[in-house]
Design a protein around this motif. Structure first.
Motif, PDB file in Angstrom:
ATOM      1  N   UNK A 133       5.617   5.721   6.054  1.00  0.00           N
ATOM      2  CA  UNK A 133       4.731   6.128   4.951  1.00  0.00           C
ATOM      3  C   UNK A 133       5.096   6.779   3.899  1.00  0.00           C
ATOM      4  N   UNK A 134       4.686   6.553   2.642  1.00  0.00           N
ATOM      5  CA  UNK A 134       5.589   6.991   1.301  1.00  0.00           C
ATOM      6  C   UNK A 134       4.955   8.404   1.322  1.00  0.00           C
ATOM      7  N   UNK A 135       3.849   8.862   1.818  1.00  0.00           N
ATOM      8  CA  UNK A 135       3.332  10.206   1.568  1.00  0.00           C
ATOM      9  C   UNK A 135       4.140  11.081   2.388  1.00  0.00           C
ATOM     10  N   UNK A 136       4.759  10.596   3.581  1.00  0.00           N
ATOM     11  CA  UNK A 136       5.803  11.401   4.408  1.00  0.00           C
ATOM     12  C   UNK A 136       7.105  11.518   4.037  1.00  0.00           C
ATOM     13  N   UNK A 170      13.065   4.237  -8.024  1.00  0.00           N
ATOM     14  CA  UNK A 170      12.284   4.796  -8.808  1.00  0.00           C
ATOM     15  C   UNK A 170      11.504   4.103  -9.854  1.00  0.00           C
ATOM     16  N   UNK A 171      12.184   2.984 -10.265  1.00  0.00           N
ATOM     17  CA  UNK A 171      11.357   2.106 -11.117  1.00  0.00           C
ATOM     18  C   UNK A 171      10.333   1.339 -10.875  1.00  0.00           C
ATOM     19  N   UNK A 172       9.914   1.398  -9.291  1.00  0.00           N
ATOM     20  CA  UNK A 172       8.912   0.916  -8.630  1.00  0.00           C
ATOM     21  C   UNK A 172       7.674   1.862  -8.810  1.00  0.00           C
ATOM     22  N   UNK A 173       6.599   1.248  -9.309  1.00  0.00           N
ATOM     23  CA  UNK A 173       5.381   2.122  -9.801  1.00  0.00           C
ATOM     24  C   UNK A 173       4.827   2.731  -8.560  1.00  0.00           C
ATOM     25  N   UNK A 174       5.252   2.374  -7.131  1.00  0.00           N
ATOM     26  CA  UNK A 174       4.688   3.007  -5.906  1.00  0.00           C
ATOM     27  C   UNK A 174       5.508   4.198  -5.719  1.00  0.00           C
ATOM     28  N   UNK A 175       6.610   4.605  -6.426  1.00  0.00           N
ATOM     29  CA  UNK A 175       7.016   6.072  -6.398  1.00  0.00           C
ATOM     30  C   UNK A 175       7.108   6.860  -7.501  1.00  0.00           C
ATOM     31  N   UNK A 176       5.741   6.620  -8.411  1.00  0.00           N
ATOM     32  CA  UNK A 176       5.507   7.621  -9.378  1.00  0.00           C
ATOM     33  C   UNK A 176       5.472   8.914  -9.015  1.00  0.00           C
ATOM     34  N   UNK A 233       0.707  -1.136   0.055  1.00  0.00           N
ATOM     35  CA  UNK A 233      -0.098  -0.017  -0.069  1.00  0.00           C
ATOM     36  C   UNK A 233       0.637   1.304   0.077  1.00  0.00           C
ATOM     37  N   UNK A 234       0.521   2.218   1.198  1.00  0.00           N
ATOM     38  CA  UNK A 234       1.300   3.458   1.066  1.00  0.00           C
ATOM     39  C   UNK A 234       2.273   3.313   2.293  1.00  0.00           C
TER      40      UNK A 234
END
Length: 234
Positions: free
Chosen positions: A149-152, A182-188, A134-135
């Motif tokens: 958390x990615x958004x942090x 950066x190749x991971x789509x979660x880091x778009x 998830x995030x």
């Protein structure tokens, strides 16, 4: 897997063209630079990151071995040279394969199978030394896993084969290079602005000619080759 950015360095034009011709047969390779000297390749690497380097050993000026020593952050290095006596020395520099000149396509194809297997295993094994869901990124620290958390995450900073995940309160070091992350789509949501930095778009406050300012006041340098990436923000 996404294509791997690669460079070719050889001072013999015929050999450069041969490697280029073979490499173009593999969609997994994205050729971003072809150079006839180590100096030109290093200048390019000052502002660009690559996944694969095909290097000759004997070059005018600095040798391919010297180039590799200055660019150990490149995950995969393949030496293509007529100097087979130097093979042992190259493997001390994290070399995936050594191809002896002259060679034909089947030998290059054999190397490519090793390359793809290596990158697949490497990506699965090293991706953050963590699991992703998830995030949330679970960063491995000793025997524990810390939830981030990615958004942090404000920005990512490359440090050789490691990457620093920077939040408001902490810096987390993970064993994975910036390109892999950066190749991971979660880091778009992250935008690469420098060879060593990627920022989360939502935190960009101000864009200058040589740096950008984030909402928290941090300044991040902008590399010449990455200025076009900022068009998506403007």
């Amino acid at each position: 897997m996404k294509p791997f950015d690669c460079i070719i360095v050889d001072d013999e034009e015929i050999d450069r063209l041969a490697v280029l011709s073979y490499a173009k047969r593999f969609p997994i390779l994205n050729i971003v630079g072809v150079f006839d000297s180590a100096e030109k390749a290093l200048y390019f690497l000052d502002t660009n990151t690559v996944d694969v380097a095909f290097l000759d050993i004997e070059l005018e000026g600095a040798s391919g071995l010297e180039l590799r020593r200055k660019a150990l952050e490149i995950p995969v290095c393949v030496f293509i040279s007529s100097h087979s006596e130097s093979a042992a020395e190259t493997f001390e520099l994290q070399t995936l394969d050594f191809i002896v000149k002259p060679f034909k396509f089947p030998r290059f194809e054999q190397m490519m199978k090793r390359l793809e297997e290596f990158m697949e295993v490497r990506t699965k094994a090293n991706l953050f030394e963590a699991t992703i869901g998830g995030d949330t990124v679970y960063v491995k620290t000793g025997h524990d896993q810390i939830k981030v958390k990615l958004h942090e995450i404000l920005y990512l900073e490359a440090l050789k084969n490691y990457t620093i995940l920077v939040t408001e309160s902490k810096r987390h070091c993970v064993l994975s290079n910036l390109g892999e992350i950066l190749n991971d789509e979660k880091f778009n949501s992250f935008l690469r602005v420098h060879r060593s930095f990627a920022v989360q778009k939502q935190y960009i406050q101000k864009i200058g000619s040589q740096e950008i300012e984030l909402n928290n006041g941090n300044s991040i340098p902008v590399g010449r080759s990455y200025k076009d990436n900022l068009n998506s923000v403007l």
